[in-house]
Write a protein that holds these residues in place. Structure first.
Motif, PDB file in Angstrom:
ATOM      1  N   MET A  50       0.835  -1.179   0.000  1.00  0.00           N
ATOM      2  CA  MET A  50       0.000   0.000   0.000  1.00  0.00           C
ATOM      3  C   MET A  50       0.880   1.244   0.000  1.00  0.00           C
ATOM      4  SD  MET A  50      -3.390  -0.459   2.261  1.00  0.00           S
ATOM      5  CE  MET A  50      -3.020  -1.693   3.480  1.00  0.00           C
ATOM      6  N   PRO A  51       0.434   2.290  -0.643  1.00  0.00           N
ATOM      7  CA  PRO A  51       1.239   3.512  -0.693  1.00  0.00           C
ATOM      8  C   PRO A  51       1.227   4.270   0.633  1.00  0.00           C
ATOM      9  CG  PRO A  51      -0.742   3.746  -2.020  1.00  0.00           C
ATOM     10  CD  PRO A  51      -0.723   2.345  -1.518  1.00  0.00           C
ATOM     11  N   THR A  52       2.277   5.045   0.820  1.00  0.00           N
ATOM     12  CA  THR A  52       2.428   5.878   2.006  1.00  0.00           C
ATOM     13  C   THR A  52       2.103   7.321   1.631  1.00  0.00           C
ATOM     14  OG1 THR A  52       4.170   4.435   2.800  1.00  0.00           O
ATOM     15  CG2 THR A  52       4.028   6.606   3.802  1.00  0.00           C
ATOM     16  N   TYR A  53       1.274   7.968   2.413  1.00  0.00           N
ATOM     17  CA  TYR A  53       0.879   9.352   2.155  1.00  0.00           C
ATOM     18  C   TYR A  53       1.402  10.247   3.268  1.00  0.00           C
ATOM     19  CZ  TYR A  53      -2.318   7.295  -1.204  1.00  0.00           C
ATOM     20  OH  TYR A  53      -2.845   6.609  -2.253  1.00  0.00           O
ATOM     21  N   GLU A  54       1.681  11.490   2.918  1.00  0.00           N
ATOM     22  CA  GLU A  54       2.156  12.462   3.904  1.00  0.00           C
ATOM     23  C   GLU A  54       1.006  13.376   4.294  1.00  0.00           C
ATOM     24  OE1 GLU A  54       4.828  16.293   3.585  1.00  0.00           O
ATOM     25  OE2 GLU A  54       6.049  14.476   3.523  1.00  0.00           O
ATOM     26  N   PRO A  71       4.723  17.438   9.723  1.00  0.00           N
ATOM     27  CA  PRO A  71       4.379  16.339   8.811  1.00  0.00           C
ATOM     28  C   PRO A  71       4.533  14.963   9.455  1.00  0.00           C
ATOM     29  CG  PRO A  71       6.541  17.195   8.282  1.00  0.00           C
ATOM     30  CD  PRO A  71       5.984  18.069   9.364  1.00  0.00           C
ATOM     31  N   PHE A  72       3.688  14.034   9.012  1.00  0.00           N
ATOM     32  CA  PHE A  72       3.798  12.628   9.420  1.00  0.00           C
ATOM     33  C   PHE A  72       3.267  11.769   8.285  1.00  0.00           C
ATOM     34  CE2 PHE A  72      -0.386  13.946  10.771  1.00  0.00           C
ATOM     35  CZ  PHE A  72      -1.208  12.870  10.492  1.00  0.00           C
ATOM     36  N   ASP A  73       3.641  10.499   8.268  1.00  0.00           N
ATOM     37  CA  ASP A  73       3.242   9.569   7.220  1.00  0.00           C
ATOM     38  C   ASP A  73       2.148   8.641   7.722  1.00  0.00           C
ATOM     39  OD1 ASP A  73       5.169  10.616   5.568  1.00  0.00           O
ATOM     40  OD2 ASP A  73       6.646   9.073   6.024  1.00  0.00           O
ATOM     41  N   ALA A  74       1.282   8.244   6.803  1.00  0.00           N
ATOM     42  CA  ALA A  74       0.231   7.279   7.100  1.00  0.00           C
ATOM     43  C   ALA A  74       0.029   6.393   5.877  1.00  0.00           C
ATOM     44  CB  ALA A  74      -1.067   7.984   7.461  1.00  0.00           C
ATOM     45  N   VAL A  75      -0.325   5.143   6.110  1.00  0.00           N
ATOM     46  CA  VAL A  75      -0.511   4.181   5.032  1.00  0.00           C
ATOM     47  C   VAL A  75      -2.006   3.931   4.841  1.00  0.00           C
ATOM     48  CG1 VAL A  75      -0.035   1.828   4.288  1.00  0.00           C
ATOM     49  CG2 VAL A  75       1.689   3.094   5.560  1.00  0.00           C
ATOM     50  N   TYR A  76      -2.467   4.143   3.610  1.00  0.00           N
ATOM     51  CA  TYR A  76      -3.859   3.902   3.231  1.00  0.00           C
ATOM     52  C   TYR A  76      -3.871   3.243   1.864  1.00  0.00           C
ATOM     53  CZ  TYR A  76      -5.493   7.148   6.837  1.00  0.00           C
ATOM     54  OH  TYR A  76      -5.765   7.763   8.028  1.00  0.00           O
TER      55      TYR A  76
END
Length: 94
Positions: free
Chosen positions: A1-5, A13-18
């Motif tokens: 799954m891609p990682t979004y900022e 900023p922080f990263d989350a996977v959706y």
């Protein structure tokens, strides 16, 4: 799954996977404040897959090649690549 900022107004900023289908425009930060999704370059590889590990190992051997004493996977004296067709024995030899 891609990682979004995502960017929180107080934490940064922080990263989350959706999944690509379910990525929201905004999500809650760790502090509870809303954080909007930023526009960044795609980050599809996580680096934990077998292919990524193989690429990293290959890149590492370009700079520091491993030293081996003999080729791997072959034993000496056991059919070193000679053809098994008996008609080849009748061919002229140099």
């Amino acid at each position: 799954m891609p990682t979004y900022e995502f960017r929180c107004s107080s934490c940064g900023p922080f990263d989350a996977v959706y999944s690509m289908r379910e990525v929201p425009e905004a999500t809650a930060c760790r502090c509870g404040a809303p954080a909007r999704r930023g526009i960044t370059a795609p980050r599809l590889g996580s680096g934990a897959s077998r292919a990524m590990k193989l690429l990293d190992a290959t890149k590492a051997t370009a700079e520091k090649p491993a030293v081996v004493s003999a080729p791997t996977g072959r034993t000496r004296g056991g059919g070193g690549g000679a053809p098994s067709n008996p008609r080849h024995a009748g061919l002229p030899r140099p």
